[in-house]
Motif scaffolding. Structure first.
Motif, PDB file in Angstrom:
ATOM      1  N   LEU A  74       0.836  -1.205   0.000  1.00  9.84           N
ATOM      2  CA  LEU A  74       0.000   0.000   0.000  1.00  9.84           C
ATOM      3  C   LEU A  74       0.869   1.252   0.000  1.00  9.84           C
ATOM      4  O   LEU A  74       0.710   2.136   0.839  1.00  9.84           O
ATOM      5  CB  LEU A  74      -0.936  -0.018   1.215  1.00  9.84           C
ATOM      6  N   SER A 122      -1.695   2.246  -2.577  1.00  9.82           N
ATOM      7  CA  SER A 122      -2.689   2.843  -1.683  1.00  9.82           C
ATOM      8  C   SER A 122      -3.896   3.400  -2.432  1.00  9.82           C
ATOM      9  O   SER A 122      -5.037   3.038  -2.132  1.00  9.82           O
ATOM     10  CB  SER A 122      -2.031   3.920  -0.815  1.00  9.82           C
ATOM     11  N   ALA A 127      -5.926   0.498  -4.092  1.00  8.40           N
ATOM     12  CA  ALA A 127      -6.783  -0.233  -3.148  1.00  8.40           C
ATOM     13  C   ALA A 127      -8.021   0.581  -2.809  1.00  8.40           C
ATOM     14  O   ALA A 127      -9.130   0.039  -2.696  1.00  8.40           O
ATOM     15  CB  ALA A 127      -5.994  -0.551  -1.878  1.00  8.40           C
ATOM     16  N   GLY A 128      -7.847   1.899  -2.666  1.00 11.39           N
ATOM     17  CA  GLY A 128      -8.988   2.769  -2.384  1.00 11.39           C
ATOM     18  C   GLY A 128     -10.023   2.738  -3.495  1.00 11.39           C
ATOM     19  O   GLY A 128     -11.240   2.730  -3.227  1.00 11.39           O
ATOM     20  N   GLY A 149      -6.030  -5.079   3.291  1.00 11.12           N
ATOM     21  CA  GLY A 149      -4.681  -4.763   2.853  1.00 11.12           C
ATOM     22  C   GLY A 149      -3.629  -5.054   3.885  1.00 11.12           C
ATOM     23  O   GLY A 149      -3.899  -5.114   5.094  1.00 11.12           O
ATOM     24  N   LYS A 182      -4.762   4.710   5.533  1.00 10.51           N
ATOM     25  CA  LYS A 182      -5.499   5.249   4.383  1.00 10.51           C
ATOM     26  C   LYS A 182      -6.555   4.274   3.898  1.00 10.51           C
ATOM     27  O   LYS A 182      -7.665   4.665   3.533  1.00 10.51           O
ATOM     28  CB  LYS A 182      -4.528   5.584   3.246  1.00 10.51           C
ATOM     29  N   LEU A 183      -6.208   2.987   3.894  1.00 10.77           N
ATOM     30  CA  LEU A 183      -7.174   1.986   3.448  1.00 10.77           C
ATOM     31  C   LEU A 183      -8.355   1.919   4.394  1.00 10.77           C
ATOM     32  O   LEU A 183      -9.516   1.837   3.953  1.00 10.77           O
ATOM     33  CB  LEU A 183      -6.494   0.622   3.330  1.00 10.77           C
ATOM     34  N   LYS A 184      -8.104   1.969   5.683  1.00 10.01           N
ATOM     35  CA  LYS A 184      -9.204   1.950   6.651  1.00 10.01           C
ATOM     36  C   LYS A 184     -10.089   3.183   6.503  1.00 10.01           C
ATOM     37  O   LYS A 184     -11.316   3.093   6.599  1.00 10.01           O
ATOM     38  CB  LYS A 184      -8.649   1.853   8.078  1.00 10.01           C
ATOM     39  N   GLY A 225     -11.760   0.141   3.722  1.00 12.42           N
ATOM     40  CA  GLY A 225     -11.210  -1.207   3.684  1.00 12.42           C
ATOM     41  C   GLY A 225     -10.792  -1.678   5.060  1.00 12.42           C
ATOM     42  O   GLY A 225     -11.017  -0.997   6.069  1.00 12.42           O
TER      43      GLY A 225
END
Length: 291
Positions: A9, A14, A17-18, A29, A39-41, A45
């Protein structure tokens, strides 16, 4: 929609994935650094504490990692903890040899494997406008189409396993050479007293036009080399290109020269800069700049 385990990520992974989260996929991730996980959370995610946790029970597994050695480190774990029949997509830029290895090992363990390196840099990842060159089977490519649609603008199956990495090598060859020539063109115009900014506008609208001139001419003129894709990484890619050319018994004299210019930039301490920083190398060779 797919359940996805996404490994890597960083600058590229990153935002990719977003976009997959926004497209409705369930994305978990993993990365060695906390920034990408946060950032994913924030994007909706989930964060995993290990590769094994990220890939377990997922029907799609994705890697976006810097180099062959990273793929070689995580792939055995992916094979061990993935569900047979899962689709593995590697968006990393690695050697065709390693891509073929993942395909062979994956097939032995029930994984469907695609090598799918991308072009477009950080902006392309952020804007879901990447170009994706894919190696693998037609059936697996078709299955991966919703993933490619979420992160890219242009994607094509270019051959069997490893072919995606071959086309990415060709892409990096052209990109590196173009940066080197644009750098020289800027210096030529500046030092002959022409308005380089207007000159590049004209070049961008004619036969010399390119995506690099479209996106990078203003930042190059301003000597703004905030990285979208670092010289260090392009140096790695030029090694892949030279190795592939040797294996194919293809002579690439312009590519070899470009590799030397990029290596020179790295030796001058510019490895962390954007690859448009080849302008600094051109300045140094002309006795200008700080180097």
């Amino acid at each position: 929609m797919s359940t996805i385990g996404f490994i890597g990520l960083g600058i590229m992974g990153s935002p990719m994935a977003g976009h997959l989260v926004k497209a409705g996929h369930d994305v978990t991730g993993y990365d060695i650094g906390p920034k990408g996980l946060e950032k994913l959370k924030e994007a909706g995610g989930s964060a995993a504490a290990s590769v094994a946790e990220a890939v377990s029970d997922k029907n799609v597994i994705i890697t976006m990692l810097p180099q062959d050695e990273h793929i070689e480190q995580v792939f055995p774990e992916i094979v061990e903890h993935s569900v047979p029949g899962s689709l593995y997509i590697d968006f990393s830029t690695i050697t065709p040899k390693t891509a073929k290895w993942t395909a062979e090992q994956g097939k032995k363990n029930g994984l469907r494997v695609l090598d799918a390196p991308v072009s477009g840099g950080e902006n392309g990842a952020i804007n879901a406008a990447l170009s994706i060159m894919v190696g693998g089977s037609e059936a697996d490519f078709a299955a991966a189409t919703p993933i490619f649609e979420a992160v890219g603008k242009t994607f094509a199956l270019v051959g069997g396993s490893g072919a995606g990495q071959c086309v990415k090598a060709a892409n990096q060859l052209v990109v590196g050479g173009t940066y080197a020539l644009v750098a020289e063109a800027i210096l030529l115009m500046e030092n002959l007293g022409a308005d380089a900014a207007k000159g590049l506008d004209v070049l961008a609208g004619g036969l010399a036009g390119s995506k690099i001139l479209e996106l990078k001419r203003e930042t190059m003129l301003a000597r703004n080399f905030v990285p979208g894709f670092r010289i260090d990484l392009h140096h790695k890619d030029m090694g892949i290109i030279l190795q592939a050319a040797r294996e194919a018994e293809v002579s690439i004299p312009m590519g070899a020269l470009t590799a030397q210019l990029i290596a020179a930039g790295r030796a001058m301490g510019y490895g962390s800069l954007d690859h448009s920083g080849l302008l600094l190398v051109a300045e140094a060779l002309s006795g200008r700049g700080e180097a």
